[in-house]
Design an enzyme around this catalytic site. Structure first.
Site, PDB file in Angstrom:
ATOM      1  N   ASP A  22      59.718  48.842  28.528  1.00  0.00           N
ATOM      2  CA  ASP A  22      58.583  48.552  28.764  1.00  0.00           C
ATOM      3  C   ASP A  22      57.745  46.943  28.739  1.00  0.00           C
ATOM      4  OD1 ASP A  22      55.819  48.558  29.639  1.00  0.00           O
ATOM      5  OD2 ASP A  22      54.713  50.505  29.106  1.00  0.00           O
TER       6      ASP A  22
ATOM      7  N   HIS B  32      54.707  45.273  29.752  1.00  0.00           N
ATOM      8  CA  HIS B  32      53.772  45.750  30.382  1.00  0.00           C
ATOM      9  C   HIS B  32      53.104  44.896  28.924  1.00  0.00           C
ATOM     10  CE1 HIS B  32      53.662  48.503  33.053  1.00  0.00           C
ATOM     11  NE2 HIS B  32      53.187  48.020  34.176  1.00  0.00           N
TER      12      HIS B  32
END
Lengths: 151, 482
Positions: free
Chosen positions: A18, A20
């Site tokens: 991920d 983010h």
């Protein structure tokens, strides 16, 4: 209570593949402003990197962020990795922890069973996480904030 | 030792050597055969040819995001979005493990999905499904389909999806590096994306026009339009050098209608100016890519504003959002609803004469800023855009806010002005004329006066949450939030 003013170290990062980053950037700022020493591992952090950083910095808390839905597969066996590395820290996880539209209570139970002390959804404010940390690490809030809590 | 890579076309023998090398990265690589793939593309009916459908449309085409692990489910999902959502173009959103070249993890997720029936991956693992799986998907859907992802090293994904019949591929060496990874250097991703574009160029030379779409929104959070547009121009030039002739430049909605319309106008104009004449340049508008309201009704409001902006600016394509965006991958019903909300607003507004003041001035400012950034890139590279990009990012002359990648300094910080337009609050070393910096400074200080507080990171953090909290500008909450 000299202990209170001594800075507590927390490790922070986004797990798995991920990328983010905005959430942990905001969280890092809030944690630092609240007096914590933050070791921000950034995005795409592996289980081993979390454990190594927690040991290296003698962290009292490991804060895991995940927004892309693969948290469950990424966190399999994570707490055994921490244990094997001798990490004795509070562990939190927060974000969008399931791929689709999930029932949060089900998700919370799932990640509590995986070993996390607290599970947050992506609507949580940094202040809530900081208040939880103070409670779990038995830190009394500094004078300025104490007034607001009691009012 | 800084990389000496340059903006030059890859020779065809080098293309073949790399092609062979990457095919061994996963078992499905062996099925890639260029000549067989060209023949397959030539067999596709005209309504499945992405570039032609996109470039011949007379109003904005709508495309959602959508990707689930299993093939049958992906077919069913795209059929639903095409029928119930009236999507003009369909996507196949690739899962995050595949984007990270973690094909073994994607395989585990796919097998778990087959066992449990759950969507255990956040997208479609196209490499694991292979050429035949992709072709079965292409056969099943009566519309063009694009590969949407976020892959720094997309060489195997491109080889398999192109051979599988896809004629549109999103991404680029900067837009899929800076926002998407911590592990890949910029020189590395530029080199790997030169292969992707060269492969697309090889198909194009044989009459199979592969559309390429650089990813405009970047980190999707308050990106100053001129920074996004400059990176689009760079990625467009890199693709054109390798032989790509259909390029869709992207831009992410910031929510201020004047600024969004001005940015889309500037994107098309500068795209035509900076990219070679033989390239057909189109634009895509991404509906708000930041945090959404947790309340579906309010989320529809955000989507509606996107539709209105698109009706005024008329980009060639709009990537829609769903009312369930806050909590991640939406149900197919919510995804289709987002398409229909956008369609309703566009079709009501597009026939109206809507004339708004201030667009021309904002567009001039965005264009001046973008030219400053393009000039610094060319200066850093003595005219070579690859060397220029590497050196400009290295020096901080080019930078992207909230960049997870180590390739960008991430020193630039954005904030909205008193009108809600995205300005630059912290410049870092970004190359920009002083008079432009003064304009931003003046605009931001007017907001600080209005709010009775100094410009600070707190203002940036408030702006990040503003739209999900129901506003455009992150104003201080009522009592003393100074």
């Amino acid at each position: 209570m000299v202990l209170d003013t001594m800075s507590r170290t927390v490790v922070l990062g986004v797990i798995g593949s991920d990328a983010h980053v905005v959430g942990i950037t905001i969280l890092e700022q809030a944690l630092s402003a609240a007096g914590f020493t933050v070791v921000n591992l950034g995005v795409q952090t592996s289980q081993a990197e979390f454990a190594e950083a927690a040991v290296a910095h003698d962290a009292e808390a490991v804060l895991v962020s995940s927004l892309y839905g693969h948290a469950e597969q990424d966190c399999q066996g994570f707490h055994r990795v921490l244990e094997d590395a001798g990490v004795d820290a509070v562990t939190y996880i927060g974000g969008n922890l399931a791929v689709g539209q999930d029932d949060f209570e089900h998700t919370r139970r799932q990640f509590r069973e995986l070993g996390f002390d607290r599970v947050f959804d992506s609507e949580t404010d940094p202040e809530e996480a900081i208040a939880a940390l103070r409670e779990d690490l038995r830190i009394s809030p500094p004078e300025s904030e104490r007034a607001t809590i009691s009012s | 030792m800084p990389s000496m890579i340059r903006d030059e076309r890859i020779p065809s023998d080098e293309l073949r050597r790399i092609d062979d090398e990457i095919r061994s990265n996963w078992s499905t690589g062996v099925d890639v055969d260029f000549e067989d793939a060209v023949a397959y593309h030539e067999s596709l009916p005209t309504h499945k040819r992405f570039a032609d459908v996109l470039e011949s449309a007379d109003k904005p085409l709508l495309q959602p995001r959508a990707g689930v692990p299993r093939l049958d489910d992906q077919v069913e999902l795209l059929e639903y979005l095409h029928r119930e959502g009236q999507a003009d173009l369909l996507p196949t959103t690739i899962d995050s493990y595949t984007r990270d070249n973690e094909y073994e993890k994607a395989q585990q997720g796919l097998e778990k999905a087959r066992e449990t029936g759950d969507d255990t991956l956040n997208g479609f693992p196209a490499v694991n499904h292979g050429v035949d799986g992709c072709r079965e998907l292409i056969e099943s859907i009566d519309a063009p389909i694009e590969v949407r992802h976020g892959t720094p090293d997309a060489r195997l994904l491109a080889a398999i999806t192109f051979a599988g019949g896809f004629q549109s591929f999103e991404g680029g060496p900067i837009s899929y590096n800076i926002p998407y990874t911590k592990r890949h250097g910029l020189a590395e991703t530029i080199e790997k994306w030169q292969f992707v574009d060269r492969l697309a160029g090889a198909y194009t030379e044989r009459g199979v026009r592969i559309n390429r779409e650089p990813f405009g929104p970047l980190t999707g959070t308050l990106v100053p339009p001129s920074i996004a547009i400059a990176i689009m121009l760079v990625e467009g030039k890199l693709a054109a050098t390798q032989g790509v002739r259909s390029i869709t430049l992207g831009y992410g909605q910031v929510g201020n209608v004047v600024q969004d319309v001005a940015a889309l106008n500037a994107l098309q104009k500068l795209g035509d100016e900076y990219l070679p004449d033989e390239v057909v340049v189109t634009t895509v508008f991404h509906e708000w890519m930041g945090g959404f309201p947790p309340d579906e009704a309010r989320a529809n409001g955000v989507i509606g504003l996107g539709g209105m902006t698109a009706a005024i600016a008329r980009p060639d394509k709009v990537i829609t959002k769903s009312p369930q965006e806050f909590q991640g991958v939406p149900t197919k019903e919510a995804n289709a609803a987002g398409l229909r909300t956008t369609r309703q607003v566009i079709d009501m507004a597009i026939e109206q004469e809507i004339d708004i003041d201030g667009i021309t001035e904002e567009q001039d400012l965005i264009e001046r800023e973008t030219r400053c950034l393009m000039d610094t890139i060319f200066e850093h590279g003595d005219g070579d855009v690859v060397q220029g990009t590497l050196k400009a990012f290295d020096s901080g002359a080019l930078d992207v806010p909230f960049a997870p990648s180590d390739s960008a300094k991430g020193a630039v910080l954005p904030a909205r002005d008193d009108d809600g337009r995205v300005r630059i609050f912290e410049w870092g070393d970004l190359a920009m004329d002083d008079d432009i910096k003064e304009i931003h400074k003046a605009r931001l200080s007017r907001r600080a006066d209005t709010e009775g507080r100094d410009q600070s990171f707190r203002m940036v953090a408030d702006d990040v949450d503003a739209i999900s909290d129901g506003k455009l500008i992150g104003r201080p909450r009522t009592q003393g939030d100074v």
